[in-house]
Motif scaffolding. Structure first.
Motif, short mmCIF file in Angstrom:
data_model
loop_
_atom_site.label_atom_id
_atom_site.label_comp_id
_atom_site.label_asym_id
_atom_site.label_seq_id
_atom_site.Cartn_x
_atom_site.Cartn_y
_atom_site.Cartn_z
N LYS A 13 0.55 -9.32 -1.24
CA LYS A 13 1.63 -9.25 -0.24
C LYS A 13 2.76 -10.21 -0.58
O LYS A 13 2.69 -10.95 -1.55
CB LYS A 13 1.08 -9.56 1.16
N GLY A 14 3.82 -10.16 0.24
CA GLY A 14 4.90 -11.12 0.15
C GLY A 14 5.62 -11.17 -1.19
O GLY A 14 5.81 -10.16 -1.86
N ILE A 15 5.99 -12.39 -1.59
CA ILE A 15 6.76 -12.59 -2.82
C ILE A 15 5.98 -12.11 -4.05
O ILE A 15 6.53 -11.49 -4.95
CB ILE A 15 7.14 -14.09 -2.98
N GLN A 18 6.23 -8.35 -4.42
CA GLN A 18 7.59 -7.96 -4.84
C GLN A 18 7.83 -8.29 -6.31
O GLN A 18 8.44 -7.51 -7.04
CB GLN A 18 8.65 -8.66 -3.97
N LEU A 19 7.35 -9.45 -6.73
CA LEU A 19 7.49 -9.85 -8.14
C LEU A 19 6.82 -8.84 -9.06
O LEU A 19 7.40 -8.40 -10.04
CB LEU A 19 6.80 -11.20 -8.35
N ALA A 20 5.58 -8.50 -8.70
CA ALA A 20 4.82 -7.54 -9.52
C ALA A 20 5.58 -6.22 -9.61
O ALA A 20 5.74 -5.66 -10.71
CB ALA A 20 3.43 -7.32 -8.92
N GLU A 21 6.08 -5.73 -8.48
CA GLU A 21 6.76 -4.42 -8.48
C GLU A 21 8.05 -4.45 -9.29
O GLU A 21 8.34 -3.51 -10.03
CB GLU A 21 7.00 -3.96 -7.04
N ALA A 34 -5.59 -11.76 -6.45
CA ALA A 34 -5.47 -11.97 -5.01
C ALA A 34 -6.84 -11.79 -4.37
O ALA A 34 -7.73 -11.15 -4.92
CB ALA A 34 -4.47 -10.99 -4.40
N ARG A 35 -6.96 -12.39 -3.18
CA ARG A 35 -8.22 -12.26 -2.45
C ARG A 35 -8.39 -10.84 -1.93
O ARG A 35 -9.46 -10.28 -1.88
CB ARG A 35 -8.22 -13.24 -1.27
N GLY A 36 -7.23 -10.24 -1.55
CA GLY A 36 -7.25 -8.86 -1.06
C GLY A 36 -6.95 -7.88 -2.17
O GLY A 36 -6.77 -8.25 -3.33
N THR A 37 -6.87 -6.60 -1.80
CA THR A 37 -6.51 -5.57 -2.79
C THR A 37 -4.99 -5.49 -2.86
O THR A 37 -4.30 -6.03 -2.00
CB THR A 37 -7.07 -4.20 -2.37
N ALA A 38 -4.47 -4.82 -3.86
CA ALA A 38 -3.02 -4.69 -3.99
C ALA A 38 -2.66 -3.21 -4.06
O ALA A 38 -3.20 -2.48 -4.87
CB ALA A 38 -2.53 -5.40 -5.24
N ASP A 39 -1.76 -2.82 -3.18
CA ASP A 39 -1.34 -1.42 -3.14
C ASP A 39 0.09 -1.38 -3.66
O ASP A 39 1.04 -1.61 -2.92
CB ASP A 39 -1.43 -0.96 -1.66
N MET A 40 0.24 -1.13 -4.96
CA MET A 40 1.56 -1.18 -5.59
C MET A 40 2.33 0.12 -5.43
O MET A 40 1.78 1.19 -5.70
CB MET A 40 1.43 -1.47 -7.08
N LYS A 41 3.58 0.00 -5.02
CA LYS A 41 4.47 1.19 -5.01
C LYS A 41 4.60 1.69 -6.45
O LYS A 41 4.59 2.87 -6.73
CB LYS A 41 5.84 0.80 -4.48
N ALA A 85 0.43 -17.98 -5.11
CA ALA A 85 -0.47 -18.00 -3.96
C ALA A 85 -0.52 -19.39 -3.32
O ALA A 85 -0.57 -20.40 -4.02
CB ALA A 85 -1.88 -17.57 -4.38
N ALA A 86 -0.47 -19.42 -2.00
CA ALA A 86 -0.58 -20.70 -1.28
C ALA A 86 -1.13 -20.42 0.11
O ALA A 86 -1.09 -19.29 0.59
CB ALA A 86 0.78 -21.38 -1.18
N MET A 87 -1.60 -21.47 0.75
CA MET A 87 -2.16 -21.34 2.09
C MET A 87 -1.36 -22.24 3.02
O MET A 87 -1.12 -23.40 2.70
CB MET A 87 -3.63 -21.76 2.04
#
Length: 246
Positions: A13-15, A18-21, A34-41, A85-87
């Motif tokens: 998610k987030g930055i 967007q960077l990846a896309e 990432a901890r979650g999955t990534a759904d790339m456009k 990634a940051a918390m």
């Protein structure tokens, strides 16, 4: 012309997303963590996702080594690591924070990027390709705030860490360029979390709300675009660029 390969943390998610896309759109290869999955456009065979919790420091070196083995390094012209990634939490006065909360924040936001950097440099030192590390920082690393001790401390640590690594690399035969990038206030989930806190727990929640309502948050797309521009510039490895726009 060789290919460009990027390892990016926090791509769900987030930055980070967007960077990846944006990089995929440019024809680059992205390895997302990432901890979650990534759904790339930009769904493409040039994106590979690694589901991993960066709170677990013990497996990071193995993960980086595993990712780099999948990259045809001989064809690489540019290899980048973006520690994004940051918390944000815990967002409360330090005497209300548990040891677990403090430890998790420092692990994800500071120790994990340090270990990722260490592994990335170690496993790519034999290459002649241009290498660059971008540490996503924050104004919070320079400006203290109540109820944000863990986050501010992690970001201040990222700034200092970046400068130390730049000094270490400055005398190397193929130095890794390293910069700290401060995106300013960005419309991401971190901001939404900060706005959603009660004022008694997080005194600044109202300030975060005002910034949001006044339309002063930057879009993750704009920030990602600017980060890529900064990354592509040849930066002097002995100098750290802090991008304070926004």
């Amino acid at each position: 012309m060789g290919n460009r390969y990027f390892i990016i943390t926090g791509t769900s998610k987030g930055i980070g997303k967007q960077l990846a896309e944006l990089l995929l759109k440019k024809g680059d290869y992205v390895y997302g963590i990432a901890r979650g999955t990534a759904d790339m456009k930009e769904a493409t065979d040039r994106y590979k996702h690694f589901q991993y919790d960066l709170g677990d420091l013990s497996g990071i070196d193995e993960l980086v080594s595993h990712i780099l083995k999948q990259i045809p390094l001989q064809e690489a012209e540019f290899i980048g690591l973006i520690n994004n990634a940051a918390m944000l939490e815990p967002l409360k006065p330090i005497d209300r924070c548990s040891a677990e909360e403090i430890s998790l924040n420092l692990n994800i936001s500071l120790a994990a990027p340090m270990i990722l950097t260490s592994s990335f440099i170690k496993h790519t030192n034999h290459l002649t390709a241009r290498r660059k590390i971008v540490n996503v920082s924050s104004g919070s690393g320079s400006y203290p705030a109540p109820s944000m001790a863990s986050y501010c401390t992690s970001k201040a640590g990222m700034n200092m860490f970046t400068q130390c690594i730049a000094m270490e690399q400055s005398g190397q035969p193929n130095p890794v360029e390293v910069i700290a990038f401060d995106p300013g206030m960005v419309d991401t989930e971190l901001q939404a979390v900060a706005r959603g806190k009660g004022a008694e727990e997080f005194a600044l929640s109202e300030v975060f709300g005002q910034v949001y309502n006044a339309g002063q948050l930057r879009s993750p797309q704009d920030v990602a675009k600017q980060l890529i521009e900064r990354m592509e510039e040849i930066s002097d490895p002995s100098e750290v660029l802090h991008t304070m726009e926004g």
